[in-house]
Write an enzyme that holds these catalytic residues in place. Structure first.
Site, short mmCIF file in Angstrom:
data_model
loop_
_atom_site.label_atom_id
_atom_site.label_comp_id
_atom_site.label_asym_id
_atom_site.label_seq_id
_atom_site.Cartn_x
_atom_site.Cartn_y
_atom_site.Cartn_z
N THR A 62 -48.86 -101.24 -14.14
CA THR A 62 -48.65 -101.99 -12.91
C THR A 62 -47.21 -102.48 -12.85
O THR A 62 -46.36 -102.02 -13.62
CB THR A 62 -49.73 -103.09 -12.77
N LYS A 66 -44.29 -98.78 -12.77
CA LYS A 66 -44.93 -97.54 -12.30
C LYS A 66 -43.95 -96.38 -12.16
O LYS A 66 -44.31 -95.23 -12.40
CB LYS A 66 -45.66 -97.80 -10.97
N GLY A 127 -43.24 -101.51 4.50
CA GLY A 127 -42.79 -101.36 3.11
C GLY A 127 -42.62 -99.90 2.75
O GLY A 127 -43.19 -99.02 3.42
P1 ATR Z 1 -43.63 -101.68 -5.27
O1 ATR Z 1 -43.61 -100.58 -6.25
O2 ATR Z 1 -44.54 -102.80 -5.60
O3 ATR Z 1 -43.89 -101.24 -3.88
P2 ATR Z 1 -40.77 -101.92 -4.90
O4 ATR Z 1 -40.56 -100.47 -5.11
O5 ATR Z 1 -39.81 -102.88 -5.52
O6 ATR Z 1 -42.19 -102.39 -5.39
O7 ATR Z 1 -40.83 -102.16 -3.32
C1 ATR Z 1 -40.94 -103.42 -2.81
C2 ATR Z 1 -41.09 -103.33 -1.29
O8 ATR Z 1 -41.15 -104.64 -0.74
C3 ATR Z 1 -39.92 -102.66 -0.61
O9 ATR Z 1 -40.40 -102.00 0.53
C4 ATR Z 1 -39.03 -103.87 -0.25
O10 ATR Z 1 -38.12 -103.64 0.79
P3 ATR Z 1 -36.65 -103.06 0.46
O11 ATR Z 1 -36.81 -101.56 0.31
O12 ATR Z 1 -35.85 -103.45 1.64
O13 ATR Z 1 -36.20 -103.73 -0.81
C5 ATR Z 1 -40.10 -104.82 0.21
N1 ATR Z 1 -39.70 -106.23 0.21
C6 ATR Z 1 -39.50 -107.03 -0.87
N2 ATR Z 1 -39.19 -108.27 -0.47
C7 ATR Z 1 -39.21 -108.26 0.91
C8 ATR Z 1 -38.98 -109.26 1.91
N3 ATR Z 1 -38.68 -110.51 1.60
N4 ATR Z 1 -39.12 -108.90 3.21
C9 ATR Z 1 -39.44 -107.62 3.54
N5 ATR Z 1 -39.63 -106.65 2.63
C10 ATR Z 1 -39.53 -106.96 1.33
#
Ligand code: ATR
Length: 267
Positions: A62, A66, A127
């Site tokens: 997790t 990943k 996302g």
């Molecule tokens: P995971 O594998 O859990 O999806 P990740 O690859 O780090 O984790 O992706 C996190 C997602 O949350 C991304 O889509 C990120 O947007 P960015 O590509 O712009 O970084 C999004 N995200 C994280 N914090 C955010 C926030 N405060 N508002 C909007 N999107 C957010």
């Protein structure tokens, strides 16, 4: 040496996976050694080697590991390669095979438990990280008309290219119309940030689904209810993706409703 299983992540103390796998195993009378192992990104490769040397036969992975897990595998399944994300490791000889069970887990929960049919639905994915990628491919393959928005547009654009989904600007969501399904897959709920998206995204009879559960899902679910959507958290997806991992490792398909009900009741 008996076969060992584990979930790796950071933080990992509150993971429900050991409990879920213990309940699955008990239903089949399988004696299972499945524990939670905390590992940072830097320490993960070493921790996984030590686990294998100690009889590790399979693992779940997790946050935030990943993507690194995909890198550490000798082979990965098609669905894991496309998502660039591995949440299930299978020991084969002296190497790991990687799989991604999140997309199928999401679809099973959405369809079988919550009775929402994605075929033909207008779906919006918020996302573009690892979990979002798995869900994007699953939704497109299930026949949804998918639109993707991400804070960083380039990531949405590359996922849109890979899935042939439409991409919209995060800042233009107010002009994007209404959707039958809105899936929240950003990490915002895990920190202090709140996402703000317009309630005009919610069509009548819409479902809003957060891939997280517990406190991380609360802000989005509150927004969804306020906007008039049926709000669903990711607890059922967690159980379904675990069931898929379990059946890969043990060749038995667990019954998930009882486990889901037990977890729901204790929360
Ligand atoms: P995971 O594998 O859990 O999806 P990740 O690859 O780090 O984790 O992706 C996190 C997602 O949350 C991304 O889509 C990120 O947007 P960015 O590509 O712009 O970084 C999004 N995200 C994280 N914090 C955010 C926030 N405060 N508002 C909007 N999107 C957010």
């Amino acid at each position: 040496m008996s076969a060992r299983y584990a979930v790796f992540g950071q933080p990992i103390a509150h993971s429900l996976s050991p409990r879920i796998h213990a309940m699955f195993a008990a239903a089949f009378g399988i004696a299972l050694d499945y524990r939670a192992i905390e590992a940072s990104l830097d320490a993960f490769a070493g921790a996984l080697d030590a686990f294998a040397a100690d009889g590790g036969a399979g693992a779940n992975v997790t946050l935030p590991l990943k993507r690194e897990a995909a890198r550490l595998c000798a082979v990965v399944t098609d669905r894991a390669r496309r998502a660039d994300s591995v949440n299930t490791l299978i020991r084969e000889g002296d190497a790991w095979r990687g799989d991604s069970t999140e997309g199928i887990g999401f679809l099973r929960d959405l369809r079988d438990r919550h009775r929402f049919e994605p075929r033909g639905a207008r779906a919006l994915l918020l996302g573009a990280g690892g979990a979002a990628r798995a869900v994007a491919f699953a939704l497109v393959e299930a026949g949804a008309a998918l639109t993707i928005a991400n804070r960083t547009r380039e990531r949405a654009a590359s996922l849109g290219d890979a899935t042939h989904a439409q991409v919209v600007d995060w800042n233009a969501l107010a002009e994007s119309g209404a959707f039958d399904l809105v899936v929240h897959a950003t990490a915002a709920g895990h920190g202090d940030a709140l996402i703000t998206v317009p309630s005009s995204l919610v069509a009548s009879n819409a479902v809003a689904y957060d891939l997280s559960y517990g406190a991380a899902a609360a802000p989005f679910l509150a927004w969804a209810q306020n906007a008039g959507a049926r709000a669903i958290d990711g607890l059922g997806m967690l159980v379904e993706q675990a069931a898929e991992s379990f059946s890969i490792w043990h060749g038995r398909t667990p019954e998930t409703d009882r486990v889901y009900a037990a977890l729901r009741a204790s929360r």
